[in-house]
Design a protein around this motif. Structure first.
Motif, short mmCIF file in Angstrom:
data_model
loop_
_atom_site.label_atom_id
_atom_site.label_comp_id
_atom_site.label_asym_id
_atom_site.label_seq_id
_atom_site.Cartn_x
_atom_site.Cartn_y
_atom_site.Cartn_z
N TRP A 1 0.75 -1.31 0.00
CA TRP A 1 -0.02 0.00 -0.18
C TRP A 1 1.01 1.32 0.11
N ILE A 2 2.06 1.22 0.81
CA ILE A 2 2.84 2.32 0.69
C ILE A 2 3.39 2.56 -0.76
N TYR A 3 3.83 1.58 -1.26
CA TYR A 3 4.74 1.61 -2.65
C TYR A 3 3.41 2.28 -3.75
N ALA B 1 0.84 4.19 -2.68
CA ALA B 1 0.70 5.51 -2.45
C ALA B 1 1.99 6.38 -3.12
N VAL B 2 3.10 5.88 -2.95
CA VAL B 2 4.02 6.60 -3.62
C VAL B 2 3.91 6.71 -5.14
N ILE B 3 3.73 5.81 -5.70
CA ILE B 3 3.53 5.74 -7.15
C ILE B 3 2.37 6.61 -7.67
N VAL C 1 1.26 9.43 -5.67
CA VAL C 1 1.69 10.60 -5.58
C VAL C 1 2.65 11.16 -6.66
N VAL C 2 3.72 10.43 -7.06
CA VAL C 2 4.62 10.60 -8.15
C VAL C 2 3.82 11.08 -9.64
N THR C 3 2.89 10.14 -9.83
CA THR C 3 2.15 10.29 -10.98
C THR C 3 1.14 11.52 -11.16
#
Length: 294
Positions: free
Chosen positions: A14-16, A18-20, A22-24
């Motif tokens: 889930w953290i991964y 969420a990071v993807i 946000v970056v997108t």
């Protein structure tokens, strides 16, 4: 009701994600934030996460609704963008290119999937080899060809070099056609139907999913194309919207470009494609996944 335990692996997943996410999404938010800011105010607070001195002025400048005095007062260049003309050019360029690419890819894919002729596999291998050639290597030969044909600054010069051949589209459609049942086509042949009638009356309707997918992806790619139109056009009457953004950026007489206006123009240019992908995104993913199983 049974609840799932949050294991360390699930939490990391889930953290991964969420990071993807946000970056997108963040670049699109930053474009919107800049487009809603006063260009002079941006200089004083460039790192603000919220619009600086909120205004609709950049969109008014791009759409030609602001006077030169209003534009300069907000840090604009006073230049306007003939959005309608460039928008029509982009529609003509993207639509015609997509239609030709899909049409000729359909014809070639059907020949490779359904017709039996000497050297078919060898020719198809050569087509696949074209996938390994970087597109940048074909720019100069195509430019020389278009120049020698006298097609510079024309829609034909922009469209034809890339509208007649697409190795990926041919491979994509061939793989799908190989998975279709040939019994219906064989029955039509026995009844006296020709290959052309079978292609347009039977095969194409059964291949509507991949055709739609390639049409959407091709339209988006042509809409966003920049380098090829830049090489073969200098006349504003045929330049697409992507080139208009560069012209709008360079038209600023000040040392500081009109970043707010440029981001507003970028958002206006990208919005149709974002909406198109949001509407048809699931169909594209499903069609690609289904074809990949063939």
């Amino acid at each position: 009701m049974r609840t799932r335990r949050l294991s360390p692996g699930r939490i990391l997943a889930w953290i991964y994600l969420a990071v993807i996410l946000v970056v997108t999404v963040f670049p699109f938010y930053w474009i919107l934030r800049t487009a809603l800011s006063d260009n002079y105010a941006l200089l004083g607070n460039p790192s603000s996460l919220l619009p600086v001195d909120f205004t609709w002025g950049p969109f008014a400048r791009v759409l030609g609704l602001a006077s030169a005095e209003e534009s300069i007062a907000e840090g604009g260049s006073g230049a306007t963008l003939d959005l309608g003309r460039y928008l029509v050019n982009s529609i003509v360029y993207a639509t015609a290119s997509t239609f030709l690419i899909v049409l000729f890819s359909l014809l070639a894919a059907y020949a490779f999937a359904r017709l039996h002729w000497r050297g078919r596999d060898l020719v198809f291998s050569l087509f696949l080899a074209a996938l390994m050639v970087p597109g940048i290597l074909t720019l100069l030969p195509n430019f020389v060809l278009v120049r020698d044909l006298g097609l510079l600054n024309t829609f034909a010069g922009m469209i034809l070099p890339y509208g007649l051949f697409s190795a990926f589209n041919i491979f994509f459609l061939r793989q799908f056609m190989l998975g279709l049942s040939a019994e219906t086509e064989e029955a039509a042949l026995i009844d006296g139907a020709g290959r052309v009638r079978i292609l347009f009356g039977i095969t194409i309707p059964m291949t509507s999913g991949p055709i739609t997918t390639l049409s959407i992806l091709g339209f988006i790619g042509m809409w966003n194309d920049y380098f090829w139109p830049l090489l073969v056009t200098t006349d504003e009457s045929v330049q697409p919207l992507t080139l208009a953004l560069a012209v709008f950026k360079q038209s600023s007489p000040q040392s500081q470009p009109d970043w707010a206006g440029l981001m507003a123009a970028t958002l206006v240019a990208a919005l149709p494609m974002l909406l198109l992908f949001m509407v048809f995104g699931r169909r594209i993913v499903n069609s690609i996944g289904f074809t990949g199983l063939k």
